[in-house]
Design a protein around this motif. Structure first.
Motif, PDB file in Angstrom:
ATOM      1  N   PRO A 207       0.808  -1.230   0.000  1.00  0.00           N
ATOM      2  CA  PRO A 207       0.000   0.000   0.000  1.00  0.00           C
ATOM      3  C   PRO A 207       0.840   1.278   0.000  1.00  0.00           C
ATOM      4  O   PRO A 207       0.449   2.265  -0.635  1.00  0.00           O
ATOM      5  CB  PRO A 207      -0.829  -0.132   1.294  1.00  0.00           C
ATOM      6  N   LEU A 210       1.753   2.559  -3.509  1.00  0.00           N
ATOM      7  CA  LEU A 210       0.685   2.820  -4.476  1.00  0.00           C
ATOM      8  C   LEU A 210       0.972   4.074  -5.285  1.00  0.00           C
ATOM      9  O   LEU A 210       0.830   4.079  -6.524  1.00  0.00           O
ATOM     10  CB  LEU A 210      -0.647   2.948  -3.741  1.00  0.00           C
ATOM     11  N   THR A 386      -3.847  -3.576  -4.643  1.00  0.00           N
ATOM     12  CA  THR A 386      -3.425  -2.783  -3.461  1.00  0.00           C
ATOM     13  C   THR A 386      -4.449  -2.829  -2.332  1.00  0.00           C
ATOM     14  O   THR A 386      -4.055  -3.001  -1.158  1.00  0.00           O
ATOM     15  CB  THR A 386      -3.156  -1.336  -3.891  1.00  0.00           C
ATOM     16  N   PRO A 387      -5.770  -2.675  -2.553  1.00  0.00           N
ATOM     17  CA  PRO A 387      -6.716  -2.782  -1.419  1.00  0.00           C
ATOM     18  C   PRO A 387      -6.657  -4.130  -0.713  1.00  0.00           C
ATOM     19  O   PRO A 387      -6.712  -4.194   0.522  1.00  0.00           O
ATOM     20  CB  PRO A 387      -8.086  -2.556  -2.085  1.00  0.00           C
ATOM     21  N   GLU A 390      -3.536  -4.243   1.243  1.00  0.00           N
ATOM     22  CA  GLU A 390      -3.633  -3.360   2.412  1.00  0.00           C
ATOM     23  C   GLU A 390      -4.361  -4.041   3.561  1.00  0.00           C
ATOM     24  O   GLU A 390      -3.942  -3.948   4.721  1.00  0.00           O
ATOM     25  CB  GLU A 390      -4.358  -2.069   2.015  1.00  0.00           C
TER      26      GLU A 390
END
Length: 550
Positions: A207, A210, A386-387, A390
């Motif tokens: 994350p 990003l 990425t989410p 994360e």
């Protein structure tokens, strides 16, 4: 009728005094008896002595703001715990053998001796001013010297056990925290490895990267656009150049066919001609054609066959040793052919080189575009994942942070426990300090002379007063003039005095002497009780023995 008379007339103080004088024997005799019995019990009852040691709970010398003690139990809890240890079977048995207790009771069971010892030991917690805590150790026994020694011995045991208890608790706490710290450290290392492996596995897609991925993706998109534009321009240049080359090839092919057809390579013409010149000319033309075509081209294949025949012919001439023969072509014709066929086409060669260069550039650009697209797919997937990364990373970091907080807390507590252990070993912590050592008791607590004295008086007067009260209550005779006047309504005209019998005076004197003797006896016993209470039983007995030579 007499009961009604007595109930209607109140008793006056002079009448109470008259009753007491009249019933004096009911008071003096029970009093003498109870005093005698009380004094007898005082002298015959087993004497019990009590010795006590006062111990102060001294706070730790090092301020608690700097070092906190790990011993958090209250004084009452610690004293209760230490008392159980002190009053254990083995410890009391050792004290019994040390001081030679119960030597006279050889038939007494050991369990009864230990139970008797436990009943004689008393631990009392006292709270002094300003919140200072203290407690006293009390021991009771029949021998004052032993009582004093046992009380001091128990106090020493309490102090030693307290030091051992605090040190053991501090060391136990430190060991427990150290063991828990090692376990937590292993868990933390495992979590660190999991977190490091996760970061290594998804490096570039975390994350916190990003923003970098997005900028890289934009940069790659710009590069892709630039490469695609360059590819279009280069492809257009290649198309133009290929068109020019095709036109040049068509024109050159027409000229070559004309020149090549005018040049007769008949097999019969090989005889008696200048074959070396032909071979050299054909070789040059062959090399020129290879720049344009491959070996499978018909013209190239045809020329290659001619070159092979010329090589065989030259070899045969060399073997036969024939002189230089005449040729069907004149020198002028050969020179013309050399001029028509042997001059290479430099423009075509340069164009072919440009085509190869442009194609190489195109392949390189296409390769660069492919690599950029692959990189864009990688970065695009990183951005899309990425989410998810994360959430996974937050879960791992949360577990790691929780274990790290526990580890840091245990580490701080372990350091505090080590300081506390050192403080306890150097005896700088909370300690027991003896304020008053047990002294040799001089006055026994049992028998209680004062209590026996009061009980003797109370029982003597109680028995006498109770007897008098009962006699007066059951006596129905008329003894006062008011009873006749008020109850019978009769007027008294004369009173006849009490008639004294013969020997009344002697009887009265004997009675008076006896009463005086009893009074002196009771007074002596009262005085003796007072002396025993004030001076003490042992001192009084010692005084009597020393003065009367008992």
């Amino acid at each position: 009728m007499a009961d009604s008379f007595q109930s209607k007339l109140p008793i006056k103080p002079d009448q109470i005094l008259e009753i007491i004088i009249r019933r004096r024997w009911f008071i003096i005799i029970p009093l003498c008896i109870t005093l005698t019995l009380g004094l007898f019990i005082t002298f015959t009852m087993d004497k019990t002595y009590e010795a006590s040691t006062l111990i102060l709970v001294q706070p730790q010398r090092v301020p608690s703001d700097y070092i906190k003690s790990v011993v958090t139990s209250s004084i009452s809890q610690r004293i209760s715990t230490i008392s159980q240890q002190i009053l254990s079977r083995s410890n009391l048995e050792k004290i019994i053998h040390q001081f030679g207790l119960f030597e006279d009771a050889k038939n007494m069971y050991l369990e009864d001796k230990i139970a008797s010892m436990r009943e004689r030991v008393l631990v009392k917690i006292e709270r002094a001013r300003h919140g200072t805590e203290a407690f006293s150790i009390v021991f009771r026994g029949s021998d004052p010297q032993r009582v004093m020694g046992i009380a001091n011995t128990l106090a020493g045991y309490f102090m030693d056990e307290n030091l051992k208890f605090r040190e053991a608790q501090a060391v136990g706490t430190s060991d427990f925290l150290d063991a828990e710290l090692q376990k937590t450290r292993k868990r933390l290392e495992i979590r660190e490895k999991i977190l490091a492996d996760y970061r290594t596995k998804y490096l570039g897609g975390l994350p916190d990267e990003l923003e970098t991925n997005l900028r890289t993706l934009d940069r790659l998109q710009d590069q892709l656009t630039s490469k695609q534009e360059l590819l279009r321009n280069t492809s257009d240049s290649l198309n133009i150049l290929e068109t020019q080359i095709a036109q040049s090839k068509e024109m050159a092919s027409q000229n070559f066919d004309n020149q090549f057809s005018s040049f007769d390579f008949d097999e019969e013409a090989f005889k008696g001609t200048e074959n070396e010149q032909k071979y050299s000319l054909a070789k040059e033309q062959y090399n020129t054609l290879l720049l344009k075509y491959t070996e499978k081209h018909p013209d190239v294949a045809k020329l290659k066959k001619i070159i092979e025949k010329l090589e065989k012919t030259i070899e045969e001439e060399t073997l036969e040793g024939n002189p230089e023969g005449e040729t069907e072509f004149s020198e002028q014709g050969v020179d013309d052919k050399n001029q028509g066929i042997g001059i290479p086409d430099f423009a075509a060669i340069q164009q072919e080189a440009q085509v190869k260069q442009i194609k190489n550039e195109i392949r390189k650009i296409q390769s660069d575009i492919f690599k950029i697209e692959q990189q864009m797919e990688i970065y695009q997937k990183r951005v899309e994942d990425t989410p998810k990364r994360e959430l996974e990373l937050q879960s791992l970091q949360r577990d790691y942070a929780n274990i790290q907080n526990v580890f840091n807390s245990l580490l701080d507590r372990r350091l505090e426990a080590e300081l506390s252990v050192n403080m306890e070993k150097k005896q700088k912590g909370e300690q027991f300090r003896i304020i008053d050592h047990a002294r040799l008791p001089e006055k026994p607590i049992s028998p209680n002379v004062k209590l026996l004295f009061l009980l003797s008086l109370a029982s003597g007067f109680g028995l006498g007063g109770g007897g008098i009260y009962l006699l007066e209550m059951f006596n129905t005779s008329i003894r006062r003039e008011e009873q006749i006047e008020k109850n019978l309504g009769l007027t008294i005209l004369a009173i006849i005095p009490h008639l004294k019998k013969k020997g009344h005076q002697v009887k009265a004197k004997v009675e008076m002497v006896a009463f005086v003797c009893f009074t002196i006896y009771a007074t002596a016993f009262l005085s003796f009780f007072v002396i025993l209470n004030s001076k003490g039983l042992d001192r009084t007995i010692y005084f009597i023995k020393s003065n009367l030579n008992f």
